[in-house]
Design a protein around this motif. Structure first.
Motif, PDB file in Angstrom:
ATOM      1  N   ASP A   1       0.842  -1.197   0.000  1.00  0.00           N
ATOM      2  CA  ASP A   1       0.000   0.000   0.000  1.00  0.00           C
ATOM      3  C   ASP A   1       0.876   1.245   0.000  1.00  0.00           C
ATOM      4  OD1 ASP A   1      -2.626  -1.302   0.324  1.00  0.00           O
ATOM      5  OD2 ASP A   1      -1.885  -1.823   2.329  1.00  0.00           O
TER       6      ASP A   1
ATOM      7  N   ILE B   1       0.774   7.199  10.564  1.00  0.00           N
ATOM      8  CA  ILE B   1       1.382   6.144  11.386  1.00  0.00           C
ATOM      9  C   ILE B   1       1.941   6.766  12.660  1.00  0.00           C
ATOM     10  CG2 ILE B   1       3.126   4.316  11.478  1.00  0.00           C
ATOM     11  CD1 ILE B   1       3.040   4.168   8.462  1.00  0.00           C
TER      12      ILE B   1
ATOM     13  N   TYR C   1       4.806   2.787  16.490  1.00  0.00           N
ATOM     14  CA  TYR C   1       4.971   1.612  15.635  1.00  0.00           C
ATOM     15  C   TYR C   1       6.391   1.454  15.097  1.00  0.00           C
ATOM     16  CZ  TYR C   1      -0.046   0.725  15.560  1.00  0.00           C
ATOM     17  OH  TYR C   1      -1.338   0.412  15.919  1.00  0.00           O
TER      18      TYR C   1
ATOM     19  N   VAL D   1       4.165   0.759   2.074  1.00  0.00           N
ATOM     20  CA  VAL D   1       4.070  -0.242   3.146  1.00  0.00           C
ATOM     21  C   VAL D   1       4.383  -1.611   2.544  1.00  0.00           C
ATOM     22  CG1 VAL D   1       2.594  -1.311   4.901  1.00  0.00           C
ATOM     23  CG2 VAL D   1       2.318   1.127   4.332  1.00  0.00           C
TER      24      VAL D   1
ATOM     25  N   LYS E   1       6.253  -5.887   3.373  1.00  0.00           N
ATOM     26  CA  LYS E   1       6.685  -6.923   4.316  1.00  0.00           C
ATOM     27  C   LYS E   1       8.042  -7.429   3.878  1.00  0.00           C
ATOM     28  CE  LYS E   1       2.243  -8.779   5.924  1.00  0.00           C
ATOM     29  NZ  LYS E   1       1.412 -10.016   6.004  1.00  0.00           N
TER      30      LYS E   1
ATOM     31  N   LEU F   1       6.864  -5.905   9.230  1.00  0.00           N
ATOM     32  CA  LEU F   1       6.122  -4.924   8.476  1.00  0.00           C
ATOM     33  C   LEU F   1       7.060  -3.722   8.349  1.00  0.00           C
ATOM     34  CD1 LEU F   1       3.278  -4.605   7.277  1.00  0.00           C
ATOM     35  CD2 LEU F   1       2.614  -3.441   9.390  1.00  0.00           C
TER      36      LEU F   1
ATOM     37  N   VAL G   1       7.965   0.296   6.280  1.00  0.00           N
ATOM     38  CA  VAL G   1       7.574   1.406   5.415  1.00  0.00           C
ATOM     39  C   VAL G   1       8.810   1.879   4.667  1.00  0.00           C
ATOM     40  CG1 VAL G   1       5.667   2.140   6.879  1.00  0.00           C
ATOM     41  CG2 VAL G   1       7.926   3.153   7.220  1.00  0.00           C
TER      42      VAL G   1
ATOM     43  N   ARG H   1      10.350   5.148   2.631  1.00  0.00           N
ATOM     44  CA  ARG H   1      10.143   6.578   2.429  1.00  0.00           C
ATOM     45  C   ARG H   1      11.440   7.229   1.975  1.00  0.00           C
ATOM     46  NH1 ARG H   1      11.625   9.946   6.813  1.00  0.00           N
ATOM     47  NH2 ARG H   1      12.393   8.853   8.661  1.00  0.00           N
TER      48      ARG H   1
ATOM     49  N   THR I   1      11.447  -0.633   9.726  1.00  0.00           N
ATOM     50  CA  THR I   1      10.576  -1.719  10.180  1.00  0.00           C
ATOM     51  C   THR I   1       9.626  -1.157  11.231  1.00  0.00           C
ATOM     52  OG1 THR I   1      12.223  -2.410  11.827  1.00  0.00           O
ATOM     53  CG2 THR I   1      12.254  -3.528   9.694  1.00  0.00           C
TER      54      THR I   1
END
Length: 280
Positions: free
Chosen positions: A97, A104, A108, A140, A142, A151, A153, A155, A165
């Motif tokens: 995604d 977020i 996290y 996003v 894995k 999981l 991200v 950027r 992570t």
């Protein structure tokens, strides 16, 4: 100095596959202190001991298992774990995604890794970087790192793609489990206004370079002062243990010497007895 590559793989961005490498973006600067034996100043070793057998356990005698109930285990061998790990790691990391970073919560976030393009991946890397920057979105995905699925991200950080992570939702503890949090306490408008005034006075632009680890600096200064003042200790060298061959030779020689002494005493006793009989 080039940062060490800790992971290689491929990230898929739609129909675009990007060969990438991961590099740890942060490092732990904690001052590590060793524990010494007070008597001889030798660093302490930690042994793995079986509490049932009361014996030291060698690495080859250790197996991995999952404890599903008290003292009930499912044993997993290294081949099974290696196969599962390879199966997952062989999969391309797919961006699932695209979301906004502000969506977020920082709770996290876990660890950060710089991403660099692998062989032939420069153009696709640049494409993803420019697309993320212009859209102001983050990807996003894995990824498997060190036998654990994360999981993550993706950027843009300055001119580099950054992977962070993040925890899965079930890894973040429920806030209602925090004890003694007041639901509501009456505070006056004057108290709130005073707090807001203080916040306003301390508000500035974030500059990470202005913050330093005062404790670490003070600890290193103390250590350097002790070194300069010769307040140091040296671990005692362990005396080499005698080999079995040496022990055996010494034992044999001692046996020979003992036999010789016993033989000499026996001969002397015989001569004494013979003289006694002759004189009688």
């Amino acid at each position: 100095m080039t940062i060490h590559t800790m992971w290689k793989g491929t990230i898929s961005f739609g129909l675009v596959n990007i060969p990438i490498k991961l590099h740890a973006a942060t490092e732990n600067k904690d001052v590590r202190l060793r524990q010494l034996h007070k008597e001889c100043k030798t660093p302490i070793n930690y042994l793995k001991v079986c509490p049932n057998c009361d014996a030291e356990v060698e690495p080859n005698d250790i197996v991995k298992a999952y404890e599903y109930a008290k003292n009930k285990f499912v044993e997993l061998d290294e081949e099974e774990l290696a196969s599962l790990k390879k199966e997952q790691e062989d999969k391309a990391v797919e961006i699932i995604d695209f979301v906004k970073l502000q969506e977020i919560d920082p709770i996290y976030f876990d660890k950060s890794y710089y991403m660099s393009p692998g062989d032939g991946g420069g153009k696709a890397y640049t494409l993803l970087r420019e697309a993320l920057a212009e859209s102001e979105k983050i990807g996003v995905a894995k990824i498997i790192i060190r036998a654990k699925e994360h999981l993550a991200v993706i950027r843009v950080y300055k001119n580099t793609l950054l992977m962070e992570t993040i925890h899965f939702p079930d890894e973040v503890r429920a806030v209602d489990q925090v004890p003694n949090v007041p639901e509501k306490v009456d505070v006056t408008k004057k108290e709130v206004d005073t707090a807001l005034l203080l916040i306003d006075q301390l508000t500035t632009t974030f500059d990470p370079d202005k913050y330093e680890d005062d404790y670490r600096q003070a600890l290193m200064e103390m250590i350097e002062n002790k070194k300069a003042g010769k307040q140091t200790v040296t671990a005692k060298e362990k005396e080499p243990a005698a080999s079995n061959v040496t022990d055996l030779m010494e034992a044999l020689q001692a046996s020979i010497d003992k036999t010789k002494k016993a033989g000499a005493k026996k001969t002397t006793r015989k001569r004494t007895n013979a003289k006694t009989k002759k004189n009688a």
